[in-house]
Design an enzyme around this catalytic site. Structure first.
Site, PDB file in Angstrom:
ATOM      1  CE  LYS A 165      -4.364  -0.860   2.180  1.00 10.98           C
ATOM      2  NZ  LYS A 165      -5.163  -0.734   3.404  1.00 10.98           N
TER       3      LYS A 165
ATOM      4  CG  ASP B 185      -8.600   1.601   3.702  1.00 13.25           C
ATOM      5  OD1 ASP B 185      -9.385   0.794   3.170  1.00 13.25           O
ATOM      6  OD2 ASP B 185      -7.402   1.348   3.920  1.00 13.25           O
TER       7      ASP B 185
END
Ligand code: NAP
Length: 277
Positions: free
Chosen positions: A70, A107
């Site tokens: 990520k 997110d």
């Protein structure tokens, strides 16, 4: 005769077998009648760059990114959204027609939408938030809570310096509380979030005293295996509205699916069931 292009997407990480994303996206492709595929790909760190350069040529329109890539994908992307930059990580890549790779982090969007759907009366401005944990997921949660208008965030982490790093990055609406005192920050909190991995199957439960928890607080856990963690069980027993972490996982997937396949998918009970299969 022209060949119809079948759009491909997927998720890259290592390990990847545990990922719930293929079932979820597969479900959305089916119910929307889209001829596409979503594929889990185990990619080693050394191969990441080459894989990202090759996938668009093979018909991929984008990918989700999970642990441990990520952060690294941020350096490999050509365009990075402000929120991904703020969080320092990306979970959604769009392979643009001009060849450029666009990186975003959804997110925080998933976190907020989950609360909005499953705690409909939730008002981020109603009072301070208490955040347990200061890892990667906490950064997205903190950024999105501030964006939603929480007046103040009390944050506590076993390793205090990580919470202090968040405070340095996100500013003076954040206040760090010592891990041994984490229970004290619940007294005024209207939103309580566990972003640690405590409570996950195979891990010890979160053991923060909840005596100070307000009955009108909304309590949510990012852990979704089990769906009902001890934190959520105890908060529910105390009269709070509780929200499990599965909805965040579902909602964070929505923007990517929409960009890749052109349809905004529904987060409903069928999507939940698909992710749990
Ligand atoms: P991470 O960066 O590795 O952070 C882990 C966090 O848990 C840190 O705050 C860490 O504290 C804390 N922690 C771990 N073991 C602990 C222990 N024994 N005692 C006290 N604290 C402990 O992981 P992450 O990416 O932030 O993910 C955290 C959790 O959120 C995971 O369970 C993940 O599955 C879940 N998650 C869910 C979603 C969703 O969509 N629902 C999305 C992202 C993440 P230290 O800093 O002291 O190590």
């Amino acid at each position: 005769m022209s060949q119809e292009k079948i759009p491909l997407a997927g998720v890259i990480g290592s390990p990847i077998a545990h990922s719930k994303s293929p079932q979820l996206h597969g479900h959305w492709l089916r119910v929307n009648g889209i001829k596409g595929f979503y594929i889990p790909m185990d990619v080693a760190a050394d191969d990441l760059e080459q894989v990202l350069r090759t996938l668009p040529k093979a018909g991929f329109v984008g990918v989700n990114v999970t642990v441990p890539h990520k952060e690294k994908v941020m350096d490999l992307a050509d365009l990075v959204t402000d929120r991904a930059t703020l969080i320092g990580a990306a979970n959604t890549l769009i392979f643009r027609k001009d060849g450029r790779i666009h990186a975003d982090n959804t997110d925080g969007y998933g976190f907020i939408q989950n609360l909005r759907q499953n705690a409909p009366g939730w008002d981020p401005k109603a009072g301070p938030a208490a955040v347990l944990g200061a890892g990667g997921a906490a950064r997205a949660v903190v950024a999105s809570l501030l964006d939603a208008g929480v007046p103040e965030i009390l944050i506590s982490n076993r390793t205090r310096v990580r919470a202090e790093a968040l405070q340095a990055d996100f500013g003076n609406r954040l206040h760090v509380v010592d891990w041994v005192q984490a229970g004290n920050m619940l007294d005024d909190a209207m939103t309580v979030v566990n972003t640690t991995s405590l409570g996950m199957i195979g891990n010890t439960p979160l053991r923060v005293p909840l005596d100070g928890l307000r009955k009108d607080a909304v309590v949510t856990d990012l852990v979704y295996a089990p769906l009902k963690t001890r934190l959520l069980e105890e908060a529910e027993a105390a009269g709070c509205v509780t929200v499990d972490g599965l909805g965040m996982l579902l909602f964070q997937a929505v923007p990517g699916f929409e960009r890749w396949f052109g349809v905004r998918p529904e987060v409903d009970s069928a999507a939940r069931a698909a992710a749990l299969r």
